[in-house]
Design an enzyme around this catalytic site. Sequence first.
Site, PDB file in Angstrom:
ATOM      1  N   ARG A   1      -7.986 -22.085 -21.715  1.00 50.44           N
ATOM      2  CA  ARG A   1      -7.021 -21.132 -22.296  1.00 50.44           C
ATOM      3  C   ARG A   1      -6.873 -21.250 -23.803  1.00 50.44           C
ATOM      4  O   ARG A   1      -5.849 -20.878 -24.370  1.00 50.44           O
ATOM      5  CB  ARG A   1      -5.662 -21.242 -21.622  1.00 50.44           C
TER       6      ARG A   1
ATOM      7  N   HIS B   1     -23.586   2.144 -33.619  1.00 50.14           N
ATOM      8  CA  HIS B   1     -23.498   1.726 -32.221  1.00 50.14           C
ATOM      9  C   HIS B   1     -24.560   2.440 -31.372  1.00 50.14           C
ATOM     10  O   HIS B   1     -25.290   1.811 -30.599  1.00 50.14           O
ATOM     11  CB  HIS B   1     -22.084   2.034 -31.720  1.00 50.14           C
TER      12      HIS B   1
ATOM     13  N   LYS C   1     -11.462  -7.503 -46.264  1.00 52.33           N
ATOM     14  CA  LYS C   1     -11.334  -7.535 -44.810  1.00 52.33           C
ATOM     15  C   LYS C   1     -10.062  -8.258 -44.398  1.00 52.33           C
ATOM     16  O   LYS C   1      -9.322  -7.789 -43.529  1.00 52.33           O
ATOM     17  CB  LYS C   1     -12.556  -8.196 -44.172  1.00 52.33           C
TER      18      LYS C   1
ATOM     19  N   HIS D   1     -20.020   2.688 -38.158  1.00 54.41           N
ATOM     20  CA  HIS D   1     -20.280   1.911 -36.951  1.00 54.41           C
ATOM     21  C   HIS D   1     -20.428   2.756 -35.686  1.00 54.41           C
ATOM     22  O   HIS D   1     -21.074   2.324 -34.737  1.00 54.41           O
ATOM     23  CB  HIS D   1     -19.182   0.861 -36.757  1.00 54.41           C
TER      24      HIS D   1
ATOM     25  N   ASN E   1     -14.703   0.308 -39.443  1.00 56.67           N
ATOM     26  CA  ASN E   1     -15.770   0.836 -38.592  1.00 56.67           C
ATOM     27  C   ASN E   1     -16.558   1.957 -39.253  1.00 56.67           C
ATOM     28  O   ASN E   1     -17.326   2.646 -38.587  1.00 56.67           O
ATOM     29  CB  ASN E   1     -15.182   1.318 -37.265  1.00 56.67           C
TER      30      ASN E   1
ATOM     31  N   GLU F   1      -5.607  -3.988 -34.241  1.00 53.55           N
ATOM     32  CA  GLU F   1      -6.161  -2.634 -34.265  1.00 53.55           C
ATOM     33  C   GLU F   1      -5.195  -1.622 -33.658  1.00 53.55           C
ATOM     34  O   GLU F   1      -5.553  -0.838 -32.778  1.00 53.55           O
ATOM     35  CB  GLU F   1      -7.482  -2.628 -33.486  1.00 53.55           C
TER      36      GLU F   1
ATOM     37  N   GLU G   1     -22.596  -4.313 -45.117  1.00 49.27           N
ATOM     38  CA  GLU G   1     -21.152  -4.489 -44.898  1.00 49.27           C
ATOM     39  C   GLU G   1     -20.436  -4.698 -46.234  1.00 49.27           C
ATOM     40  O   GLU G   1     -19.295  -4.267 -46.406  1.00 49.27           O
ATOM     41  CB  GLU G   1     -20.876  -5.659 -43.946  1.00 49.27           C
TER      42      GLU G   1
ATOM     43  N   ARG H   1      -7.241  -0.932 -39.455  1.00 53.00           N
ATOM     44  CA  ARG H   1      -8.424  -1.738 -39.169  1.00 53.00           C
ATOM     45  C   ARG H   1      -9.620  -0.872 -38.796  1.00 53.00           C
ATOM     46  O   ARG H   1     -10.771  -1.273 -38.961  1.00 53.00           O
ATOM     47  CB  ARG H   1      -8.091  -2.732 -38.042  1.00 53.00           C
TER      48      ARG H   1
ATOM     49  N   LYS I   1     -12.068 -11.324 -34.309  1.00 54.36           N
ATOM     50  CA  LYS I   1     -12.682 -10.659 -33.157  1.00 54.36           C
ATOM     51  C   LYS I   1     -13.763 -11.576 -32.591  1.00 54.36           C
ATOM     52  O   LYS I   1     -14.704 -11.936 -33.296  1.00 54.36           O
ATOM     53  CB  LYS I   1     -13.306  -9.330 -33.572  1.00 54.36           C
TER      54      LYS I   1
ATOM     55  N   HIS J   1     -27.903  -5.140 -37.012  1.00 57.23           N
ATOM     56  CA  HIS J   1     -26.625  -4.440 -37.041  1.00 57.23           C
ATOM     57  C   HIS J   1     -26.363  -3.837 -38.425  1.00 57.23           C
ATOM     58  O   HIS J   1     -26.022  -2.653 -38.553  1.00 57.23           O
ATOM     59  CB  HIS J   1     -25.500  -5.413 -36.653  1.00 57.23           C
TER      60      HIS J   1
END
Lengths: 356, 356
Positions: B118, B250, B224, B246, B243, B234, B182, B239, B140, B263
Site C-alpha cells: 500500500r 497517442h 511542469k 499527446h 497534453n 487533473e 517536451e 494539467r 503519475k 514518445h
Amino acid sequence: VQNNKNQTLSVQLKDRSYNIHIACKYPQLEIIDLINKVFIITDHNVENLYLKKFIGEAKNVLGFYSIKAGEQSKSLTQAEDIFSAMIKAGADRKTVVIALGGGVVGDLAGFVAATFMRGVPFYQCPTTLLAMVDSSVGGKVAVNHKLGKNIIGNFYQPKGVYISTDTLKTLPKREFAAGLAEVMKYGIIKDAAFFTWLEENKDKLLNLDPETLSHTINLSAKTKADIVSQDEYEKNGLRALLNLGHTFAHAEETLSGYGKILHGEAVAAGMIAACHVSNILGKMNLEECDRITKLTEYFDLPTKLTQLTTLDHFFKCMEGDKKNQNGKIHYIIPESIGDCNPPMVIDRKIIEEALL
Amino acid sequence: VQNNKNQTLSVQLKDRSYNIHIACKYPQLEIIDLINKVFIITDHNVENLYLKKFIGEAKNVLGFYSIKAGEQSKSLTQAEDIFSAMIKAGADRKTVVIALGGGVVGDLAGFVAATFMRGVPFYQCPTTLLAMVDSSVGGKVAVNHKLGKNIIGNFYQPKGVYISTDTLKTLPKREFAAGLAEVMKYGIIKDAAFFTWLEENKDKLLNLDPETLSHTINLSAKTKADIVSQDEYEKNGLRALLNLGHTFAHAEETLSGYGKILHGEAVAAGMIAACHVSNILGKMNLEECDRITKLTEYFDLPTKLTQLTTLDHFFKCMEGDKKNQNGKIHYIIPESIGDCNPPMVIDRKIIEEALL
C-alpha cells in the site's frame, strides 16, 4: 440501547471524508445519487441474490463484472481482466466503480478503482458482516501476491459506503460468525461497555434482530472510522491496534491454505492467543480471558489455532507479515478488555508458552 | 541567462511536497540521505552504465531489479515479478524504492512503490531528458494494459527527484531529441520567452553545454511543477495543457506499435498537428507555426504524423484516449506560442483538414 434503524456515520478524512449509511432495506443503486455511469463489481453468489434488485430501473449502468467468490479471485490477473471488461464497456475517468459484495469484492474492486486510469470514484455496498464492520471502512484496498496476502494495494477511500442489514439474512451462518470476530475485536481494543453489551445481546445478534444488528454495525464501523481518521496511512501506530489477533491469524490462514479457514475465524483464534500472551505478561486477568473465550465459543468461532504442529513454520509465516519492521514481529497485545497496547516485540519463548 | 549549475526546485503539494535537485555529477545514492534500506529498479542499459557508480560504498542497498529497456516492460506481469524480488530480498513497508533510469523505469518503479504494501517511499533518479523534464515530475505512475497505454496506475508523488545532467552524455541522440519535444512544449503552452531562448540556444543545447542543459531542465521542470501544484489530480483542466500534441501522439504511437516511434517523436509531430488546427481555427499565425516546425526540424524530430493512411483507425484510436470524456475527443490547441486553450471538442472535418 435504543437506535434508529437508519443511521449515517461520518468518516473524517479532510478532503477524503465520506459517509457510511446503515439501513435495513436491500441495497439499491438509486439511493446512491450519481450523474455518471457506473460499473459494478460483484461475485457470482451476490449476483444471483441481489444484482437485479440492486440495479432496478437504473439507466446509468455501463456494465458489471462478476468474479468467482473467494480469496483466490483477489489477484492481479483478475484485476487485469476487469480492466479489459471496463475498457470494452467504454469506462472512462469519470466512471464510478461500485463494489457489491463481501470483503474480497470490496478489496479487489477498490484496487481496480484506485488504479484504473489513476483512480476513479468508488462506492462500497458491503453484503457480509465482515465487510460492513471492517473491510469496507478505512480505505485499504488490495490484491494478493503468491508470496503474501494483500501485498499489492493502495490506501484509497470510497466516496461512500451503503450498508443494508437485509443482506445478512442470506449470509451463511459461518460467514456471519466470522464477522462477529471483528465486532468483538472493537470491544476488546477500545470499548469495554460495547463488549459487555455484546455479551448481553448475543442471542438477539445471532437472531439477526434489526436494531441489534444496526447498533452493532454502527458502533463497530464508528470505532474503526475513528481510528482510521486519526491514522489514515498507518503512521502513528493507532491503526495497528486494528490488527489485534491478525499476526497469528495471518500465519494460521497462510498455513491452512487460503479459503480453508475464514479470515474472521483465524482472527478469533488469534485474538485469544494474544489474550493468553497478555495474561502471561501479567496484563489481562484470567477472568477477562475467559469472557472472551466464552463469547467466541458462543458465536461458534474457533478458540484455538490449528497450524502449530510445526512451530518454526508458524513463526516464519508471522515474520513474513507486512506489519513487521526490520524483520522483527510486532505483536498487538490487549492490556484488558477495552484497552490495548501499541505494537510490541515479544520474546519468542513467551509466545510459544501462550500458544502451546 | 546565467545560472548556477546546481539547482533545487520545490514542488508544492502540501504534505506531499518535495524537491527536485539538478546537478552535473553522475547520480549517487549517497546524496539521498536515507536511514532505511533501499531497493533499486533500473534497466539493463542504465545498470551497465551507472549502477555500480550509483551505489558506490553505500551499505543500505537491499537489492536491485533490472528490466529490459523499453515500453513493453511496463506491465502488471513485470510489476508482479518485481514484487517477488522485493519480498525475497526482505523488503518491508519502510523500504525505499529508487527509480534509476528513464521514463519506463520511473513509471514502473513508481507504480511498484505506490502499490507495494500500500505504498512505500519513492525517489526518482531520471537518466533521460524526457524523464528529467516530464515523467519524473508530477506523480503519475503507471503500467500499460494490452488495451491501452498507462491505463493502470496511480497519482503517487516521489519523496524527491535527483537529476544529474552527466547521464545525458551517454543518452542516444535520438532519445535526447525526443526529450526536447517536451521541452519545446513548455515554451508553447506557457512561456514564449523560453521558446525564444530555446531558438537562440539550440546549438548549445544539442552540444550538451552544462549551463544550457541545467537552465533548460530547470525551466521545464519548474513549468511542469507549477502546473501540477495547481492541479495535482487533473481536476480543473490546467494539467490537461501538458497534453498538447499527446492526443495525436497517442494514436500515432498505438498504430506504429509501441517502441517503433519514441514518445517524444510522436509528441513533436502531434504538437505541429495541433498548431495547424489552431491556424485553421484562426488562432496561431503561420509565422509561429513555422517557428515551431523549424525548431522541431532542427532537433531532428518528425514534423508529420505517419499513421494517417487509414483516418478512421486514427480517429478510433484518439477516441480511446483516456483524456476523453463521454466518448468525445478533447483536443489541446495552442492560442499562440506561450498561450494555450483548455481542452476543446472540435469538428472532425477541421481536424482532418489540418492533418492532411
